[in-house]
Design a protein around this motif. Structure first.
Motif, PDB file in Angstrom:
ATOM      1  N   HIS A 186       0.875  -1.181   0.000  1.00  0.00           N
ATOM      2  CA  HIS A 186       0.000   0.000   0.000  1.00  0.00           C
ATOM      3  C   HIS A 186       0.908   1.226   0.000  1.00  0.00           C
ATOM      4  O   HIS A 186       1.112   1.879   1.011  1.00  0.00           O
ATOM      5  CB  HIS A 186      -0.919  -0.010   1.226  1.00  0.00           C
ATOM      6  N   GLY A 226      -3.506   8.668  -2.588  1.00  0.00           N
ATOM      7  CA  GLY A 226      -3.409   9.086  -1.180  1.00  0.00           C
ATOM      8  C   GLY A 226      -2.763  10.459  -1.068  1.00  0.00           C
ATOM      9  O   GLY A 226      -3.247  11.345  -0.338  1.00  0.00           O
ATOM     10  N   SER A 236      -5.178  13.268   5.419  1.00  0.00           N
ATOM     11  CA  SER A 236      -5.240  12.052   4.621  1.00  0.00           C
ATOM     12  C   SER A 236      -6.671  11.523   4.564  1.00  0.00           C
ATOM     13  O   SER A 236      -7.529  11.886   5.373  1.00  0.00           O
ATOM     14  CB  SER A 236      -4.247  11.003   5.130  1.00  0.00           C
TER      15      SER A 236
HETATM   16  C1  LMR Z   1      -4.215   6.696   1.560  1.00  0.00           C
HETATM   17  O1  LMR Z   1      -3.897   5.889   0.695  1.00  0.00           O
HETATM   18  O2  LMR Z   1      -5.075   7.588   1.356  1.00  0.00           O
HETATM   19  C2  LMR Z   1      -3.593   6.595   2.918  1.00  0.00           C
HETATM   20  O3  LMR Z   1      -2.675   5.556   2.977  1.00  0.00           O
HETATM   21  C3  LMR Z   1      -3.044   7.865   3.405  1.00  0.00           C
HETATM   22  C4  LMR Z   1      -1.735   8.205   2.741  1.00  0.00           C
HETATM   23  O4  LMR Z   1      -0.776   8.532   3.454  1.00  0.00           O
HETATM   24  O5  LMR Z   1      -1.678   8.149   1.514  1.00  0.00           O
END
Ligand code: LMR
Ligand code: NAD
Length: 329
Positions: A186, A226, A236
């Motif tokens: 992620h 993100g 966020s």
């Molecule tokens: C997102 O994907 O929105 C979260 O993981 C927050 C971020 O830091 O990107």
């Protein structure tokens, strides 16, 4: 009355939970099944959490039978069947999620140890707090008595983002799309893969047939969404992250729909050449509360390189938290 499912949620006074707790209370997660919420916060945030609990009370949710709050993971995790580990610092503009490793990693050693001691035998643990994949690894490695596969991390938000981008490009509804996959971390190295996806049963890559869009638009838009939200909102993503957390846990408990799969970051068993042990996103189906990584998909050279790049980042993160002493080598 059915015994309530005990659900622990951490970071309960934070942004994501201000949406998540109300979704759980209203039945988005488990329908009419009675639930008890066990809410963990750090001591200075307990007063704010009391306010959130007042609001949960004021919703008079019929299936929310009890709410317990506290700052001691061992008390809050006692007997929990589901644990949603959201509590962690969010990144700010200009940071990568991996920059949070040392700041947030330690939270997950203590919480992994507490889950190991007191959670119910059937506990399922989903980590949303960033960097989610490696935080899940830290919690898992600090909970040796809980089966390793019970620790997942959230890539469902990336999956949902990719669904909407693909639907918009194809001029269809998200309901027309199946078998989309997020692979890897992620993070901005994640690989949203449309090569096995279908649009109304036809191969999505053939329907779209636009490699330039795929490489220059779709993949970066999903992978950097993100950051785009932090830039636009000054904070966020929260409601969409809560929604994805519900989607992942609901599918894990109740199953994925027939003929489709979900993206779930799960401990790698070596499938698709992903290094064993890291918590990496795969296409998964779930039945009877147990997930399986979808097997037998063909991976072409383009996809191979993208999957390898993201999983290499996860191996590096594992090395970094080992050096920080958060897990043993
Ligand atoms: C997102 O994907 O929105 C979260 O993981 C927050 C971020 O830091 O990107
Ligand atoms: P937030 O700052 O609004 O809330 C975080 C909460 O966690 C705070 O109330 C804080 O007091 C609490 N907390 C900190 N340490 C804790 C601990 N040891 N135990 C319990 N609670 C603790 O942040 P947010 O916007 O709710 O985001 C939470 C996390 O989720 C961040 O790390 C963010 O980057 C991450 N996130 C992940 C995804 C994803 O798709 N995986 C999406 C969005 C956000």
């Amino acid at each position: 009355m059915t015994t309530p499912v005990k659900i622990a949620v951490t970071g309960a006074a934070g942004q994501i939970c201000y949406n998540l707790l109300f979704r759980i209370g209203s039945g988005s997660l488990l329908g009419d099944t009675p639930v008890e919420l066990r809410l963990l916060e750090i001591t200075p945030a307990l007063k704010a959490l009391e306010g959130v609990v007042m609001e949960l009370d004021d919703c008079a949710f019929p299936n929310l039978t009890n709410i317990v709050i506290g700052d001691d993971p061992k008390e809050i995790f006692d007997g929990v069947n589901l644990a949603m580990l959201v509590g962690a610092m969010p990144r700010k503009a200009g940071m990568e999620r991996a920059d949070l490793l040392s700041k947030n990693g330690a939270i997950f050693t203590a919480q992994g140890q507490a889950l190991n001691e007191v959670a119910a035998d059937d506990v399922k643990v989903l980590v949303t707090g960033n960097p989610a994949n490696t935080n899940a690894l830290i919690a898992q490695r600090n909970a040796p008595d809980i089966p390793a596969e019970r620790f997942n991390a959230l890539t469902r938000l990336d999956h949902n983002r990719a669904m909407t981008q693909l639907a918009a490009k194809a001029g269809v509804s998200v309901n027309d799309i199946t078998k989309l996959t997020i692979w890897g971390n992620h993070s901005s190295t994640q690989y949203p893969d449309i090569f096995h996806a279908e649009i109304n049963g036809k191969p999505a890559a053939e329907v779209i047939n636009d490699q330039a869009w795929l490489e220059n638009d779709f993949i970066p838009t999903v992978a950097k969404r993100g950051a785009a939200i932090i830039e636009a909102r000054g904070a966020s993503s929260a409601a969409s992250a809560a929604n994805a957390t519900v989607d992942h846990m609901r599918d894990w408990v109740l199953g994925t729909p027939e003929g489709n799969w979900a993206s779930m970051a799960v401990p790698s068993d070596g499938s698709y050449g992903v290094p064993e042990g890291i918590i990496s996103s795969f296409p998964c189906t779930v039945s009877n509360g147990e997930y399986s990584i979808v097997q037998g998909l063909e991976i072409d050279d383009f996809s191979r390189a993208k999957i390898d790049a993201s999983t290499a980042e996860l191996v590096e993160e594992r090395q970094a938290v080992t050096e920080l002493g958060l897990i043993e080598a």
